[in-house]
Design a protein around this motif. Structure first.
Motif, PDB file in Angstrom:
ATOM      1  N   LEU A 262       0.800  -1.241   0.071  1.00  0.00           N
ATOM      2  CA  LEU A 262      -0.143   0.161   0.078  1.00  0.00           C
ATOM      3  C   LEU A 262       0.681   1.310   0.001  1.00  0.00           C
ATOM      4  N   LEU A 263       1.870   1.176   0.790  1.00  0.00           N
ATOM      5  CA  LEU A 263       2.861   2.562   1.023  1.00  0.00           C
ATOM      6  C   LEU A 263       3.571   2.894  -0.417  1.00  0.00           C
ATOM      7  N   ASN A 264       3.671   1.708  -1.454  1.00  0.00           N
ATOM      8  CA  ASN A 264       4.408   1.999  -2.650  1.00  0.00           C
ATOM      9  C   ASN A 264       3.383   1.855  -3.873  1.00  0.00           C
ATOM     10  N   ALA A 265       1.890   1.954  -3.566  1.00  0.00           N
ATOM     11  CA  ALA A 265       1.147   1.839  -4.506  1.00  0.00           C
ATOM     12  C   ALA A 265       0.535   3.065  -5.050  1.00  0.00           C
ATOM     13  N   ASP A 266       0.209   3.514  -6.325  1.00  0.00           N
ATOM     14  CA  ASP A 266      -0.902   4.720  -6.531  1.00  0.00           C
ATOM     15  C   ASP A 266      -2.138   4.378  -6.339  1.00  0.00           C
ATOM     16  N   MET A 294      -3.775  -3.526  13.934  1.00  0.00           N
ATOM     17  CA  MET A 294      -2.432  -3.749  14.047  1.00  0.00           C
ATOM     18  C   MET A 294      -1.596  -2.329  13.712  1.00  0.00           C
ATOM     19  N   PHE A 295      -2.288  -1.769  12.817  1.00  0.00           N
ATOM     20  CA  PHE A 295      -1.663  -0.288  12.296  1.00  0.00           C
ATOM     21  C   PHE A 295      -1.993   0.764  12.763  1.00  0.00           C
ATOM     22  N   GLY A 296      -3.504   0.770  13.672  1.00  0.00           N
ATOM     23  CA  GLY A 296      -3.906   2.009  13.904  1.00  0.00           C
ATOM     24  C   GLY A 296      -4.520   3.134  12.910  1.00  0.00           C
ATOM     25  N   GLU A 297      -4.937   2.265  11.578  1.00  0.00           N
ATOM     26  CA  GLU A 297      -5.295   3.005  10.621  1.00  0.00           C
ATOM     27  C   GLU A 297      -5.936   2.181   9.214  1.00  0.00           C
ATOM     28  N   SER A 298      -6.802   2.608   8.589  1.00  0.00           N
ATOM     29  CA  SER A 298      -7.593   1.626   7.732  1.00  0.00           C
ATOM     30  C   SER A 298      -6.736   1.501   6.222  1.00  0.00           C
ATOM     31  N   PRO A 299      -6.374   0.407   5.821  1.00  0.00           N
ATOM     32  CA  PRO A 299      -5.847   0.265   4.363  1.00  0.00           C
ATOM     33  C   PRO A 299      -5.776   1.406   3.574  1.00  0.00           C
ATOM     34  N   THR A 300      -7.298   2.125   3.443  1.00  0.00           N
ATOM     35  CA  THR A 300      -7.205   3.295   2.741  1.00  0.00           C
ATOM     36  C   THR A 300      -6.423   4.668   2.979  1.00  0.00           C
ATOM     37  N   GLU A 301      -6.303   4.704   4.345  1.00  0.00           N
ATOM     38  CA  GLU A 301      -5.488   5.707   4.904  1.00  0.00           C
ATOM     39  C   GLU A 301      -4.236   5.641   4.739  1.00  0.00           C
ATOM     40  N   THR A 302      -3.699   4.299   4.776  1.00  0.00           N
ATOM     41  CA  THR A 302      -2.140   3.957   4.390  1.00  0.00           C
ATOM     42  C   THR A 302      -1.767   4.270   3.138  1.00  0.00           C
ATOM     43  N   LEU A 303      -2.650   3.997   2.090  1.00  0.00           N
ATOM     44  CA  LEU A 303      -2.622   4.143   0.581  1.00  0.00           C
ATOM     45  C   LEU A 303      -2.649   5.789   0.295  1.00  0.00           C
ATOM     46  N   PHE A 304      -3.347   6.585   1.222  1.00  0.00           N
ATOM     47  CA  PHE A 304      -3.250   8.093   0.943  1.00  0.00           C
ATOM     48  C   PHE A 304      -2.010   8.600   1.662  1.00  0.00           C
ATOM     49  N   LYS A 305      -1.242   8.311   2.187  1.00  0.00           N
ATOM     50  CA  LYS A 305      -0.215   8.601   2.985  1.00  0.00           C
ATOM     51  C   LYS A 305       0.921   9.536   2.081  1.00  0.00           C
TER      52      LYS A 305
END
Length: 305
Positions: A262-266, A294-305
């Motif tokens: 997710l951190l490396n995706a568009d 586990m990370f305190g945020e949703s996958p979508t929130e990680t994607l838009f970091k």
């Protein structure tokens, strides 16, 4: 001279060490929770970390940085490689040649680390151990801790400016803690040895999981067949070494893999669902809940970091 401090609530915020590559797996109910202080200058550093969650570290170290670390276990024992510790212990990390280390810190563990370059170690004629554990002066632990903490507090207030004084302090701190242990190779207190069978089982399962994180959906039966061990032995090994079962470790490793993707995706339409599938997950809702825990945020929130 650089001072930094903070509260850690994500893997990306963990403090970094020169020449160290680490793979950190949260083993508690949530992601990493810890706090740290550090001051660094010219290859010399003082670090203090306090852990409020269980974390597994798998590290590979290279280069000429030498780290001397004092572990202060809390209520739960700390496992460093093949030994359990309930009392303070000292470790020497070095990476020339490349070395790998694996350990689990528990909630309540505190860690104080001194970083010095190999050139200063050689100039001081210190004798580094072949194994990571070092003998130390138990009666000097409190003084060592208070001096490290005092210097960190002074650095926080920007009252320390002289680099030579910092260099001398770092070397003196190691000699204060380890005493004659830095000048001659002596036998340290290794703690209680873990089961070699259990350690081998966890290591082999680790390899199976890392080879194919987004492929095979392993079952307990598959693992027992691959390692030729009974199910009870498999689970006893994981409970003793990590405190969780093998399938739970696999799930957490896949969540870490998903986060990296997710951190490396568009940020394009449908990418979260696609990457969940790529990481080996089939249920969007349950995966999202586990990810947030586990990370305190949703996958979508990680994607838009």
């Amino acid at each position: 001279m650089h001072y930094s401090a903070g509260t850690v609530n994500s893997l990306e915020n963990l403090p970094c060490y020169n020449g160290v590559e680490d793979y950190v797996t949260p083993l508690g109910k949530s992601g990493p929770i810890s706090s740290f202080q550090c001051v660094t200058s010219g290859g010399i550093g003082l670090f203090q970390e306090s852990f409020s969650s269980r974390l597994r570290y798998q590290e590979a170290q290279t280069g000429d940085a030498i780290y001397f670390g004092l572990f202060l276990p809390g209520r739960a024992r700390v496992r460093f490689e093949s030994f359990y510790h309930v009392k303070p212990f000292v470790v020497c990390w070095q990476g020339n040649p490349r070395r790998e280390y694996e350990y689990v810190v528990e909630k309540g563990t505190r860690q104080f680390i001194v970083e010095v370059p190999r050139s200063l170690v050689n100039a001081r004629d210190w004798q580094l151990p072949l194994q990571p554990f070092m003998s130390f002066e138990l009666g000097m632990v409190d003084l060592f801790v208070s001096r490290v903490q005092h210097f960190l507090d002074q650095a926080k207030q920007r009252r320390v400016k002289h680099v030579p004084a910092f260099e001398n302090l770092a070397m003196e701190l190691v000699e204060l803690l380890c005493g004659d242990g830095v000048f001659q190779v002596s036998r340290p207190n290794y703690g209680k040895r873990t089961s070699s069978l259990h350690r081998r089982i966890v290591t082999e399962v680790d390899c199976l999981f890392h080879v194919d994180l987004d492929g095979i959906n392993w079952t307990s039966k598959d693992l027992c067949r691959a390692l030729d061990v009974p199910k009870r032995t498999l689970y006893d090994a994981f409970q003793g070494q990590l405190g969780i079962g093998p399938l739970e470790l696999h799930r957490r490793m896949r969540l870490l893999h998903l986060r990296k993707l997710l951190l490396n995706a568009d940020s394009e339409r449908g990418v979260v669902t696609r990457l969940m599938g790529q990481a080996g997950f089939s249920h969007l809702g349950r995966t999202s809940v586990a990810y947030r825990n586990m990370f305190g945020e949703s996958p979508t929130e990680t994607l838009f970091k």
